[in-house]
Design a protein around this motif. Sequence first.
Motif, mmCIF file in Angstrom:
data_model
loop_
_atom_site.group_PDB
_atom_site.id
_atom_site.type_symbol
_atom_site.label_atom_id
_atom_site.label_comp_id
_atom_site.label_asym_id
_atom_site.label_seq_id
_atom_site.Cartn_x
_atom_site.Cartn_y
_atom_site.Cartn_z
ATOM 1 N N ASP A 1 36.205 40.737 68.326
ATOM 2 C CA ASP A 1 36.900 39.504 67.724
ATOM 3 C C ASP A 1 35.493 38.744 66.609
ATOM 4 O OD1 ASP A 1 38.581 39.890 69.232
ATOM 5 O OD2 ASP A 1 37.905 38.263 70.794
ATOM 6 N N LEU A 2 33.703 38.950 66.495
ATOM 7 C CA LEU A 2 33.368 38.817 65.473
ATOM 8 C C LEU A 2 33.509 39.624 64.610
ATOM 9 C CD1 LEU A 2 30.379 37.440 67.457
ATOM 10 C CD2 LEU A 2 32.250 35.802 66.380
ATOM 11 N N ASP A 3 33.722 40.506 64.295
ATOM 12 C CA ASP A 3 34.060 41.131 63.313
ATOM 13 C C ASP A 3 35.405 40.689 62.617
ATOM 14 O OD1 ASP A 3 31.425 43.254 63.539
ATOM 15 O OD2 ASP A 3 32.341 44.544 64.460
ATOM 16 N N HIS A 4 35.976 40.796 63.350
ATOM 17 C CA HIS A 4 37.497 40.637 62.884
ATOM 18 C C HIS A 4 37.323 38.965 61.693
ATOM 19 C CE1 HIS A 4 42.282 39.560 63.933
ATOM 20 N NE2 HIS A 4 41.550 39.628 61.982
ATOM 21 N N LEU A 5 36.314 38.582 62.498
ATOM 22 C CA LEU A 5 36.082 36.845 61.975
ATOM 23 C C LEU A 5 35.639 37.042 60.645
ATOM 24 C CD1 LEU A 5 36.602 34.130 62.556
ATOM 25 C CD2 LEU A 5 34.396 33.958 63.641
ATOM 26 N N ALA A 6 34.636 38.253 60.201
ATOM 27 C CA ALA A 6 33.733 38.123 59.083
ATOM 28 C C ALA A 6 35.006 38.455 58.414
ATOM 29 C CB ALA A 6 32.927 39.032 59.650
ATOM 30 N N ARG A 7 35.698 39.461 58.853
ATOM 31 C CA ARG A 7 36.641 40.036 57.732
ATOM 32 C C ARG A 7 37.815 38.573 57.376
ATOM 33 N NH1 ARG A 7 37.008 44.251 61.132
ATOM 34 N NH2 ARG A 7 38.651 43.164 62.549
ATOM 35 N N HIS A 8 38.134 38.241 57.805
ATOM 36 C CA HIS A 8 38.758 36.696 57.452
ATOM 37 C C HIS A 8 37.923 36.104 56.980
ATOM 38 C CE1 HIS A 8 42.632 36.365 59.097
ATOM 39 N NE2 HIS A 8 42.038 37.282 60.316
ATOM 40 N N GLN A 9 36.139 35.497 57.203
ATOM 41 C CA GLN A 9 36.018 34.647 56.357
ATOM 42 C C GLN A 9 34.724 35.638 54.933
ATOM 43 O OE1 GLN A 9 35.105 31.570 60.423
ATOM 44 N NE2 GLN A 9 33.245 32.833 59.031
ATOM 45 N N GLY A 10 34.617 36.428 55.316
ATOM 46 C CA GLY A 10 33.611 37.219 54.678
ATOM 47 C C GLY A 10 32.151 37.459 54.928
ATOM 48 N N THR A 11 32.492 36.840 56.008
ATOM 49 C CA THR A 11 30.446 36.648 56.993
ATOM 50 C C THR A 11 30.214 35.859 57.707
ATOM 51 O OG1 THR A 11 28.052 36.385 55.897
ATOM 52 C CG2 THR A 11 29.600 34.906 55.191
ATOM 53 N N LEU A 12 29.275 35.656 59.037
ATOM 54 C CA LEU A 12 29.518 35.418 59.608
ATOM 55 C C LEU A 12 28.090 34.278 59.498
ATOM 56 C CD1 LEU A 12 29.738 38.174 62.676
ATOM 57 C CD2 LEU A 12 31.775 35.863 61.579
ATOM 58 N N GLY A 13 27.635 33.380 60.596
ATOM 59 C CA GLY A 13 26.913 32.232 59.926
ATOM 60 C C GLY A 13 25.809 32.861 60.763
ATOM 61 N N SER A 14 24.671 32.245 60.602
ATOM 62 C CA SER A 14 23.375 32.841 61.272
ATOM 63 C C SER A 14 23.247 33.195 62.885
ATOM 64 C CB SER A 14 22.014 32.408 61.199
ATOM 65 O OG SER A 14 21.940 30.589 61.637
ATOM 66 N N ARG A 15 23.933 31.621 63.406
ATOM 67 C CA ARG A 15 24.468 31.578 65.220
ATOM 68 C C ARG A 15 25.382 33.246 65.543
ATOM 69 N NH1 ARG A 15 23.868 26.040 64.905
ATOM 70 N NH2 ARG A 15 23.236 25.097 65.454
ATOM 71 N N LEU A 16 26.412 33.552 64.757
ATOM 72 C CA LEU A 16 27.998 33.937 65.208
ATOM 73 C C LEU A 16 26.378 35.653 65.192
ATOM 74 C CD1 LEU A 16 30.495 32.917 63.920
ATOM 75 C CD2 LEU A 16 29.224 32.364 66.129
ATOM 76 N N ARG A 17 26.289 35.115 63.676
ATOM 77 C CA ARG A 17 24.924 37.339 63.844
ATOM 78 C C ARG A 17 24.096 37.277 65.170
ATOM 79 N NH1 ARG A 17 25.080 35.283 58.574
ATOM 80 N NH2 ARG A 17 22.314 34.331 58.697
#
Length: 326
Positions: A102-118
């Motif tokens: 799910d986080l990989d999918h979110l990263a594709r939508h947003q372009g990147t993940l914040g520090s917490r989500l990483r």
Amino acid sequence: MAFSTSDLSQVRFAVSPMWEVAPSFRLLRSGTAHPVHRPWVDQVRPRLVAAGLDRGWLCELIPPTGGYVPDFLNPAPAGPAPNPAAERDAVRAAPADRVRQDLDHLARHQGTLGSRLRALHNDPQGLLAKVTEEIETYWELALAPYWARIRAVLDADILYRARLAAEHGTGHLLDDLHISVSWDNNVLRMSRRKQPLTRTTAGTGLLLIPSAFTGPGLRTRTTPPDPPQLAYQARGVGSLWQARPVTRADTLSAVLGRSRTLLLTELEIPASTSQLAHRTGLSSAGVSQCLTTLRDAGLVSAQRAGRSVLYARTTAAETLLQAAST
């Protein structure tokens, strides 16, 4: 999405607290003056900021302007009305692979993940507890004090649609669900969905979830083996925050007493002991004593909001006041 006889037999409704978390949180962060939810936003947004929830886990998990929300935040309700704690437990128990996907999918939508989500991506099992702790804080501040009122709207929607199904069949129920949804020849079509929805990708049956904060579009979750979930705006949301009819206080006072009736009437908006004392002219000690009695009788609930406790009417109290106003 085609429906077999087995799929139709597994169409069901559920009221889900977690399905209200993401859209309500997004609304609070949007800064817009929502035509329906503005009274709620005006009351809750200061609490959100004071608790620091405008810069926590949910801010990174829930994009402020729409788009994908990780599916693990919306586990399939196990029954018709799971309690908030049970749904948080399901979030906490989400498989690590599910969270990372799910986080990989979110990263594709947003372009990147914040520090917490990483960090969450690296250690889902270790950090999901922190995510659910923040969800619990948000629930207590923003939704729990109003849940009786919200739940009444959601239950009324289900009752209406269950009657549709009883009188006209499940196909008519699905065809009436939303302007973008149509039912024809045992197939459910969603005209505005970006990705195709098939039984291969979606699983069996269908779980329908009325929502106070979802809208005007639909939200879906497809994570087999769970049934596909479809959240839609419940009927009656437009009147959610309207003032209730004035209660015939003399009639109710004969049963509850004047002070307790006055407090129930004042709890049109959830409030603390000091706020109620200021508004009613009763002493703080008197208010506290009356609230304890009302809580013991199941007419008032209490939720901690930062350093104070907010009291709110329960569904039983709403029913009692409605009956006294007619």
